[in-house]
Design an enzyme around this catalytic site. Sequence first.
Site, PDB file in Angstrom:
ATOM      1  N   ARG A  44      23.419   5.789 -20.443  1.00 29.62           N
ATOM      2  CA  ARG A  44      23.435   6.980 -21.752  1.00 29.62           C
ATOM      3  C   ARG A  44      24.121   7.251 -22.483  1.00 29.62           C
ATOM      4  O   ARG A  44      24.511   8.176 -23.573  1.00 29.62           O
ATOM      5  CB  ARG A  44      22.157   7.775 -21.066  1.00 29.62           C
ATOM      6  CG  ARG A  44      21.171   7.268 -20.090  1.00 29.62           C
ATOM      7  CD  ARG A  44      20.090   8.754 -20.116  1.00 29.62           C
ATOM      8  NE  ARG A  44      20.642   9.113 -18.883  1.00 29.62           N
ATOM      9  CZ  ARG A  44      20.187   8.340 -17.386  1.00 29.62           C
ATOM     10  NH1 ARG A  44      18.405   8.220 -17.428  1.00 29.62           N
ATOM     11  NH2 ARG A  44      20.198   9.535 -16.177  1.00 29.62           N
ATOM     12  N   LYS A 134      16.894  23.960 -29.079  1.00 28.25           N
ATOM     13  CA  LYS A 134      15.201  23.721 -29.953  1.00 28.25           C
ATOM     14  C   LYS A 134      14.500  23.631 -28.558  1.00 28.25           C
ATOM     15  O   LYS A 134      15.319  23.797 -27.579  1.00 28.25           O
ATOM     16  CB  LYS A 134      15.282  21.941 -29.664  1.00 28.25           C
ATOM     17  CG  LYS A 134      14.290  21.428 -30.984  1.00 28.25           C
ATOM     18  CD  LYS A 134      14.321  19.708 -31.170  1.00 28.25           C
ATOM     19  CE  LYS A 134      13.668  19.788 -29.594  1.00 28.25           C
ATOM     20  NZ  LYS A 134      13.389  17.727 -29.869  1.00 28.25           N
ATOM     21  N   GLU A 175       9.635  24.666 -32.727  1.00 29.96           N
ATOM     22  CA  GLU A 175       9.634  22.689 -32.938  1.00 29.96           C
ATOM     23  C   GLU A 175       7.695  23.524 -32.219  1.00 29.96           C
ATOM     24  O   GLU A 175       7.240  22.452 -31.266  1.00 29.96           O
ATOM     25  CB  GLU A 175      10.301  21.818 -32.424  1.00 29.96           C
ATOM     26  CG  GLU A 175       8.910  20.788 -33.147  1.00 29.96           C
ATOM     27  CD  GLU A 175      10.229  19.453 -32.199  1.00 29.96           C
ATOM     28  OE1 GLU A 175      10.941  19.965 -31.147  1.00 29.96           O
ATOM     29  OE2 GLU A 175      10.049  18.014 -32.426  1.00 29.96           O
ATOM     30  N   LYS A 217      11.106  23.327 -37.064  1.00 29.85           N
ATOM     31  CA  LYS A 217      11.271  22.219 -37.226  1.00 29.85           C
ATOM     32  C   LYS A 217       9.542  21.563 -36.994  1.00 29.85           C
ATOM     33  O   LYS A 217       8.678  21.956 -36.173  1.00 29.85           O
ATOM     34  CB  LYS A 217      11.845  21.533 -36.135  1.00 29.85           C
ATOM     35  CG  LYS A 217      11.721  20.206 -35.797  1.00 29.85           C
ATOM     36  CD  LYS A 217      12.741  19.476 -34.584  1.00 29.85           C
ATOM     37  CE  LYS A 217      12.588  17.562 -34.499  1.00 29.85           C
ATOM     38  NZ  LYS A 217      13.334  17.056 -34.008  1.00 29.85           N
TER      39      LYS A 217
HETATM   40  P1  13P Z   1      11.112  11.927 -33.337  1.00 25.72           P
HETATM   41  O1  13P Z   1      11.765  12.213 -34.934  1.00 25.72           O
HETATM   42  O2  13P Z   1      10.959  10.939 -32.805  1.00 25.72           O
HETATM   43  O3  13P Z   1       9.615  12.930 -33.550  1.00 25.72           O
HETATM   44  O4  13P Z   1      11.899  13.501 -32.232  1.00 25.72           O
HETATM   45  C1  13P Z   1      11.865  14.434 -32.999  1.00 25.72           C
HETATM   46  C2  13P Z   1      12.203  15.378 -31.677  1.00 25.72           C
HETATM   47  O5  13P Z   1      12.963  16.108 -31.695  1.00 25.72           O
HETATM   48  C3  13P Z   1      10.907  15.683 -30.398  1.00 25.72           C
HETATM   49  O6  13P Z   1      10.920  16.392 -30.055  1.00 25.72           O
END
Ligand code: 13P
Length: 333
Positions: A44, A134, A175, A217
Amino acid sequence: MSSLQAIAKELLAPHKGILAADESDSTCVKRFDKYGIEKTPEQRRKWRELLFSAPNISDGLSGIILYDETIRQNASTGEPFAQFLLQQRILPGIKVDQKTEPFTGSPDEEVTKGLDGLPKRLAEYAKLGATFTKWRAVIRISDTLPTEECLRENAKRLAIYAKQSQEAGLVPIIEPEVLLDGEHTLERSEAVLTQTLRITFEETVKAGVELSGLILKSSMALPGKESGKVATLGDIASATLRAFFASVPKEVPGIVFLSGGQTPEDATARLNEIVKQARKQNAPWRITFSYSRALQEPVLKAWSGKDENVETAQKIFERRVQETSLASEGAFE
Ligand code: 13P
Protein backbone atom coordinates in the site's frame (compact mmCIF):
# COMPACT_ATOMS: atom_id res chain seq x y z
CA MET A 1 -9.19 36.14 5.00
CA SER A 2 -9.20 33.52 7.77
CA SER A 3 -6.67 30.71 7.61
CA LEU A 4 -9.50 28.25 6.87
CA GLN A 5 -10.57 30.39 3.92
CA ALA A 6 -6.97 30.53 2.69
CA ILE A 7 -6.62 26.72 2.78
CA ALA A 8 -9.97 26.31 0.99
CA LYS A 9 -8.88 28.80 -1.66
CA GLU A 10 -5.65 26.91 -2.26
CA LEU A 11 -7.53 23.60 -2.56
CA LEU A 12 -9.91 25.18 -5.06
CA ALA A 13 -7.21 26.84 -7.19
CA PRO A 14 -7.89 27.14 -10.96
CA HIS A 15 -6.99 24.07 -13.04
CA LYS A 16 -6.68 21.93 -9.94
CA GLY A 17 -8.64 19.36 -8.01
CA ILE A 18 -8.13 16.79 -5.28
CA LEU A 19 -7.05 13.16 -5.39
CA ALA A 20 -8.85 10.96 -2.86
CA ALA A 21 -6.24 8.34 -1.90
CA ASP A 22 -7.88 7.66 1.45
CA GLU A 23 -9.23 4.16 0.89
CA SER A 24 -9.35 2.29 4.17
CA ASP A 25 -7.21 -0.85 4.39
CA SER A 26 -10.26 -3.03 3.73
CA THR A 27 -11.28 -1.04 0.63
CA CYS A 28 -7.68 -1.11 -0.59
CA VAL A 29 -7.68 -4.91 -0.18
CA LYS A 30 -10.74 -5.15 -2.46
CA ARG A 31 -9.10 -2.96 -5.11
CA PHE A 32 -5.78 -4.86 -4.88
CA ASP A 33 -7.54 -8.25 -5.08
CA LYS A 34 -8.83 -7.40 -8.53
CA TYR A 35 -5.25 -7.43 -9.90
CA GLY A 36 -3.74 -10.05 -7.58
CA ILE A 37 -1.67 -7.46 -5.71
CA GLU A 38 -0.22 -8.54 -2.38
CA LYS A 39 -2.17 -7.03 0.55
CA THR A 40 0.55 -5.72 2.83
CA PRO A 41 1.18 -2.28 4.38
CA GLU A 42 4.38 -2.12 2.28
CA GLN A 43 2.49 -2.70 -1.00
CA ARG A 44 0.00 0.00 0.00
CA ARG A 45 2.93 2.31 0.78
CA LYS A 46 4.49 1.60 -2.62
CA TRP A 47 1.16 2.23 -4.35
CA ARG A 48 0.74 5.59 -2.65
CA GLU A 49 4.35 6.52 -3.44
CA LEU A 50 3.76 5.68 -7.10
CA LEU A 51 0.86 8.15 -7.15
CA PHE A 52 2.46 10.89 -5.06
CA SER A 53 5.77 10.91 -6.94
CA ALA A 54 4.31 10.89 -10.46
CA PRO A 55 5.80 13.74 -12.55
CA ASN A 56 3.96 17.08 -12.89
CA ILE A 57 0.90 16.09 -10.88
CA SER A 58 1.04 19.28 -8.82
CA ASP A 59 -0.05 21.11 -12.02
CA GLY A 60 -3.45 19.47 -11.63
CA LEU A 61 -3.69 18.47 -7.97
CA SER A 62 -4.03 20.96 -5.11
CA GLY A 63 -4.53 18.34 -2.42
CA ILE A 64 -4.46 14.62 -1.69
CA ILE A 65 -6.62 12.94 0.95
CA LEU A 66 -4.72 10.32 2.95
CA TYR A 67 -5.78 7.43 5.16
CA ASP A 68 -4.59 7.02 8.76
CA GLU A 69 -2.04 4.36 7.80
CA THR A 70 -0.63 6.50 4.96
CA ILE A 71 -0.12 9.70 6.96
CA ARG A 72 2.10 7.63 9.27
CA GLN A 73 4.16 6.17 6.41
CA ASN A 74 7.26 7.57 4.70
CA ALA A 75 8.33 7.96 1.09
CA SER A 76 11.51 6.10 0.06
CA THR A 77 13.36 9.37 0.63
CA GLY A 78 12.63 8.91 4.35
CA GLU A 79 10.24 11.85 4.56
CA PRO A 80 6.73 11.32 5.93
CA PHE A 81 4.22 11.42 3.07
CA ALA A 82 2.59 14.62 4.37
CA GLN A 83 5.91 16.50 4.14
CA PHE A 84 6.69 14.84 0.81
CA LEU A 85 3.45 16.29 -0.61
CA LEU A 86 3.87 19.73 0.96
CA GLN A 87 7.25 20.06 -0.77
CA GLN A 88 5.48 19.64 -4.09
CA ARG A 89 2.90 22.30 -3.12
CA ILE A 90 0.22 19.64 -2.67
CA LEU A 91 -1.82 19.96 0.54
CA PRO A 92 -2.17 16.76 2.57
CA GLY A 93 -5.62 15.96 3.94
CA ILE A 94 -6.98 13.11 6.05
CA LYS A 95 -10.12 10.98 6.14
CA VAL A 96 -11.46 11.07 9.69
CA ASP A 97 -14.76 9.19 9.49
CA GLN A 98 -14.76 5.58 10.60
CA LYS A 99 -17.09 2.71 9.81
CA THR A 100 -20.85 2.97 9.30
CA GLU A 101 -23.59 1.43 11.47
CA PRO A 102 -27.22 0.56 10.63
CA PHE A 103 -29.60 3.41 11.40
CA THR A 104 -31.95 2.63 14.28
CA GLY A 105 -35.47 2.27 12.97
CA SER A 106 -34.40 1.91 9.32
CA PRO A 107 -31.73 -0.81 9.26
CA ASP A 108 -31.29 -0.69 5.46
CA GLU A 109 -29.78 2.75 5.91
CA GLU A 110 -26.42 3.62 7.43
CA VAL A 111 -25.00 6.36 9.58
CA THR A 112 -21.31 7.17 9.75
CA LYS A 113 -19.32 6.76 12.97
CA GLY A 114 -16.19 8.56 14.10
CA LEU A 115 -17.18 11.34 16.51
CA ASP A 116 -15.80 9.57 19.61
CA GLY A 117 -12.48 11.16 20.52
CA LEU A 118 -12.49 13.17 17.27
CA PRO A 119 -10.95 16.41 18.67
CA LYS A 120 -7.94 14.44 19.91
CA ARG A 121 -7.46 12.69 16.56
CA LEU A 122 -7.81 16.00 14.70
CA ALA A 123 -5.10 17.59 16.86
CA GLU A 124 -2.78 14.69 16.13
CA TYR A 125 -3.43 14.84 12.37
CA ALA A 126 -2.72 18.57 12.38
CA LYS A 127 0.64 17.83 14.04
CA LEU A 128 1.36 15.22 11.39
CA GLY A 129 0.89 17.90 8.70
CA ALA A 130 -2.75 17.59 7.61
CA THR A 131 -4.40 20.84 6.52
CA PHE A 132 -7.86 19.53 5.70
CA THR A 133 -10.14 16.60 6.53
CA LYS A 134 -12.94 14.54 5.00
CA TRP A 135 -16.05 12.81 6.39
CA ARG A 136 -18.31 10.68 4.18
CA ALA A 137 -21.94 9.79 4.81
CA VAL A 138 -23.66 7.21 2.61
CA ILE A 139 -27.15 7.86 1.21
CA ARG A 140 -28.97 5.01 -0.53
CA ILE A 141 -31.84 5.56 -2.99
CA SER A 142 -34.77 3.14 -3.33
CA ASP A 143 -38.52 3.61 -3.74
CA THR A 144 -38.77 4.32 0.00
CA LEU A 145 -35.26 5.52 0.91
CA PRO A 146 -33.66 7.69 2.07
CA THR A 147 -35.77 8.56 5.10
CA GLU A 148 -35.72 12.16 6.31
CA GLU A 149 -34.66 10.88 9.77
CA CYS A 150 -31.56 9.12 8.48
CA LEU A 151 -30.59 12.10 6.30
CA ARG A 152 -30.96 14.33 9.35
CA GLU A 153 -28.83 12.07 11.59
CA ASN A 154 -26.04 11.89 9.01
CA ALA A 155 -26.25 15.66 8.51
CA LYS A 156 -26.00 16.30 12.26
CA ARG A 157 -22.87 14.17 12.48
CA LEU A 158 -21.37 15.86 9.42
CA ALA A 159 -22.05 19.22 11.07
CA ILE A 160 -20.46 18.27 14.42
CA TYR A 161 -17.44 16.90 12.57
CA ALA A 162 -17.15 20.06 10.43
CA LYS A 163 -17.30 22.32 13.47
CA GLN A 164 -14.63 20.33 15.33
CA SER A 165 -12.43 20.21 12.25
CA GLN A 166 -12.58 23.99 11.90
CA GLU A 167 -11.80 24.38 15.60
CA ALA A 168 -8.64 22.34 14.98
CA GLY A 169 -7.71 24.69 12.10
CA LEU A 170 -8.46 22.07 9.44
CA VAL A 171 -10.80 22.71 6.49
CA PRO A 172 -13.61 20.13 6.52
CA ILE A 173 -14.77 18.45 3.31
CA ILE A 174 -18.32 17.32 4.02
CA GLU A 175 -19.31 14.41 1.78
CA PRO A 176 -22.90 13.19 1.84
CA GLU A 177 -22.51 10.64 -0.98
CA VAL A 178 -25.75 9.79 -2.77
CA LEU A 179 -24.99 6.34 -4.16
CA LEU A 180 -25.23 5.49 -7.85
CA ASP A 181 -26.63 2.00 -7.05
CA GLY A 182 -30.29 1.44 -7.84
CA GLU A 183 -32.93 1.56 -10.53
CA HIS A 184 -33.95 5.19 -10.03
CA THR A 185 -34.34 7.86 -12.69
CA LEU A 186 -32.27 11.00 -13.14
CA GLU A 187 -35.21 13.02 -11.77
CA ARG A 188 -35.31 10.95 -8.57
CA SER A 189 -31.55 11.29 -8.16
CA GLU A 190 -31.87 15.08 -8.50
CA ALA A 191 -34.68 15.15 -5.91
CA VAL A 192 -32.70 13.07 -3.39
CA LEU A 193 -29.53 15.09 -3.99
CA THR A 194 -31.46 18.33 -3.42
CA GLN A 195 -33.04 17.05 -0.20
CA THR A 196 -29.74 15.61 1.08
CA LEU A 197 -27.86 18.85 0.52
CA ARG A 198 -30.66 21.01 1.92
CA ILE A 199 -30.72 19.03 5.19
CA THR A 200 -26.92 18.90 5.33
CA PHE A 201 -26.65 22.68 5.13
CA GLU A 202 -29.54 23.24 7.57
CA GLU A 203 -27.62 21.27 10.19
CA THR A 204 -24.26 22.77 9.25
CA VAL A 205 -25.57 26.32 9.68
CA LYS A 206 -27.30 25.36 12.96
CA ALA A 207 -24.00 24.01 14.33
CA GLY A 208 -22.29 27.35 13.64
CA VAL A 209 -19.91 26.04 10.99
CA GLU A 210 -18.12 28.79 9.00
CA LEU A 211 -19.48 28.14 5.49
CA SER A 212 -16.63 30.05 3.82
CA GLY A 213 -14.16 27.63 5.42
CA LEU A 214 -15.59 24.34 4.21
CA ILE A 215 -15.82 22.42 0.94
CA LEU A 216 -18.76 20.29 -0.20
CA LYS A 217 -17.98 16.93 -1.77
CA SER A 218 -21.00 15.82 -3.77
CA SER A 219 -22.32 13.20 -6.12
CA MET A 220 -23.63 14.22 -9.54
CA ALA A 221 -27.34 13.72 -10.28
CA LEU A 222 -27.33 10.51 -12.36
CA PRO A 223 -29.77 7.75 -13.28
CA GLY A 224 -29.25 4.63 -11.12
CA LYS A 225 -26.62 2.13 -12.25
CA GLU A 226 -29.24 -0.62 -12.61
CA SER A 227 -31.90 1.60 -14.23
CA GLY A 228 -30.90 0.80 -17.80
CA LYS A 229 -31.34 4.52 -18.52
CA VAL A 230 -28.82 6.80 -20.19
CA ALA A 231 -28.86 10.53 -19.72
CA THR A 232 -27.17 13.12 -21.90
CA LEU A 233 -24.27 15.21 -20.62
CA GLY A 234 -26.51 18.27 -20.85
CA ASP A 235 -29.31 16.71 -18.80
CA ILE A 236 -26.90 15.48 -16.11
CA ALA A 237 -25.30 18.90 -15.84
CA SER A 238 -28.65 20.73 -15.67
CA ALA A 239 -30.06 18.36 -13.02
CA THR A 240 -26.91 18.54 -10.89
CA LEU A 241 -26.74 22.33 -11.02
CA ARG A 242 -30.46 22.69 -10.24
CA ALA A 243 -29.85 20.61 -7.09
CA PHE A 244 -26.90 22.83 -6.12
CA PHE A 245 -28.71 26.12 -6.76
CA ALA A 246 -31.64 24.87 -4.67
CA SER A 247 -29.60 23.85 -1.64
CA VAL A 248 -25.96 24.98 -1.47
CA PRO A 249 -25.40 28.42 0.13
CA LYS A 250 -23.40 30.85 -1.98
CA GLU A 251 -20.93 31.40 0.89
CA VAL A 252 -19.57 27.87 0.32
CA PRO A 253 -16.42 28.46 -1.76
CA GLY A 254 -16.34 25.19 -3.66
CA ILE A 255 -17.94 21.91 -4.62
CA VAL A 256 -15.80 18.90 -5.52
CA PHE A 257 -17.20 15.74 -7.07
CA LEU A 258 -16.66 12.13 -6.10
CA SER A 259 -16.64 9.71 -9.02
CA GLY A 260 -18.79 7.05 -7.31
CA GLY A 261 -18.13 4.19 -9.71
CA GLN A 262 -18.48 6.12 -12.99
CA THR A 263 -15.93 5.21 -15.65
CA PRO A 264 -12.95 7.58 -15.85
CA GLU A 265 -14.23 8.79 -19.25
CA ASP A 266 -17.73 9.55 -17.96
CA ALA A 267 -16.43 11.24 -14.82
CA THR A 268 -14.24 13.54 -16.94
CA ALA A 269 -16.83 14.38 -19.62
CA ARG A 270 -19.59 15.05 -17.07
CA LEU A 271 -17.41 17.30 -14.91
CA ASN A 272 -16.44 19.21 -18.05
CA GLU A 273 -20.09 19.80 -19.01
CA ILE A 274 -21.16 20.75 -15.49
CA VAL A 275 -18.36 23.33 -15.28
CA LYS A 276 -19.32 24.78 -18.68
CA GLN A 277 -22.99 25.12 -17.69
CA ALA A 278 -22.07 26.44 -14.23
CA ARG A 279 -20.15 29.30 -15.87
CA LYS A 280 -23.08 30.18 -18.10
CA GLN A 281 -25.34 30.23 -15.05
CA ASN A 282 -22.88 32.33 -13.00
CA ALA A 283 -22.61 29.70 -10.28
CA PRO A 284 -21.00 31.21 -7.17
CA TRP A 285 -18.86 28.15 -6.38
CA ARG A 286 -15.64 26.81 -7.87
CA ILE A 287 -16.56 23.34 -9.14
CA THR A 288 -13.87 20.67 -9.51
CA PHE A 289 -13.04 17.04 -8.70
CA SER A 290 -12.02 14.91 -5.74
CA TYR A 291 -11.92 11.55 -7.48
CA SER A 292 -10.54 8.28 -6.26
CA ARG A 293 -11.52 5.50 -8.65
CA ALA A 294 -11.87 7.67 -11.77
CA LEU A 295 -8.26 8.82 -11.34
CA GLN A 296 -6.73 5.62 -10.00
CA GLU A 297 -8.38 2.63 -11.70
CA PRO A 298 -6.39 2.54 -14.96
CA VAL A 299 -3.22 3.33 -13.01
CA LEU A 300 -3.70 0.47 -10.55
CA LYS A 301 -4.36 -1.90 -13.42
CA ALA A 302 -1.17 -0.82 -15.22
CA TRP A 303 0.90 -1.18 -12.04
CA SER A 304 -0.60 -4.48 -10.84
CA GLY A 305 1.87 -4.50 -7.95
CA LYS A 306 5.01 -4.81 -10.12
CA ASP A 307 8.03 -2.52 -9.75
CA GLU A 308 8.81 -2.72 -13.47
CA ASN A 309 5.40 -1.16 -14.25
CA VAL A 310 5.81 1.93 -12.07
CA GLU A 311 6.93 4.29 -14.83
CA THR A 312 4.16 3.30 -17.25
CA ALA A 313 1.56 3.53 -14.50
CA GLN A 314 2.79 6.99 -13.50
CA LYS A 315 2.49 8.20 -17.10
CA ILE A 316 -1.12 7.04 -17.18
CA PHE A 317 -1.77 8.81 -13.88
CA GLU A 318 -0.14 12.02 -15.13
CA ARG A 319 -2.45 11.91 -18.16
CA ARG A 320 -5.56 11.26 -16.04
CA VAL A 321 -4.68 14.23 -13.84
CA GLN A 322 -4.15 16.46 -16.92
CA GLU A 323 -7.47 15.46 -18.48
CA THR A 324 -9.44 15.93 -15.29
CA SER A 325 -7.72 19.25 -14.64
CA LEU A 326 -8.84 20.45 -18.11
CA ALA A 327 -12.37 19.25 -17.34
CA SER A 328 -12.36 21.33 -14.14
CA GLU A 329 -12.06 24.37 -16.43
CA GLY A 330 -14.60 23.09 -18.96
CA ALA A 331 -11.72 22.85 -21.43
CA PHE A 332 -11.54 19.09 -22.05
CA GLU A 333 -12.24 18.06 -25.65
P1 13P B 1 -14.65 7.78 -5.72
O1 13P B 1 -14.20 8.91 -6.61
O2 13P B 1 -14.04 6.46 -6.07
O3 13P B 1 -16.15 7.73 -5.58
O4 13P B 1 -14.11 8.10 -4.26
C1 13P B 1 -14.22 9.37 -3.75
C2 13P B 1 -14.25 9.33 -2.28
O5 13P B 1 -13.45 9.97 -1.64
C3 13P B 1 -15.27 8.52 -1.61
O6 13P B 1 -15.29 8.83 -0.24
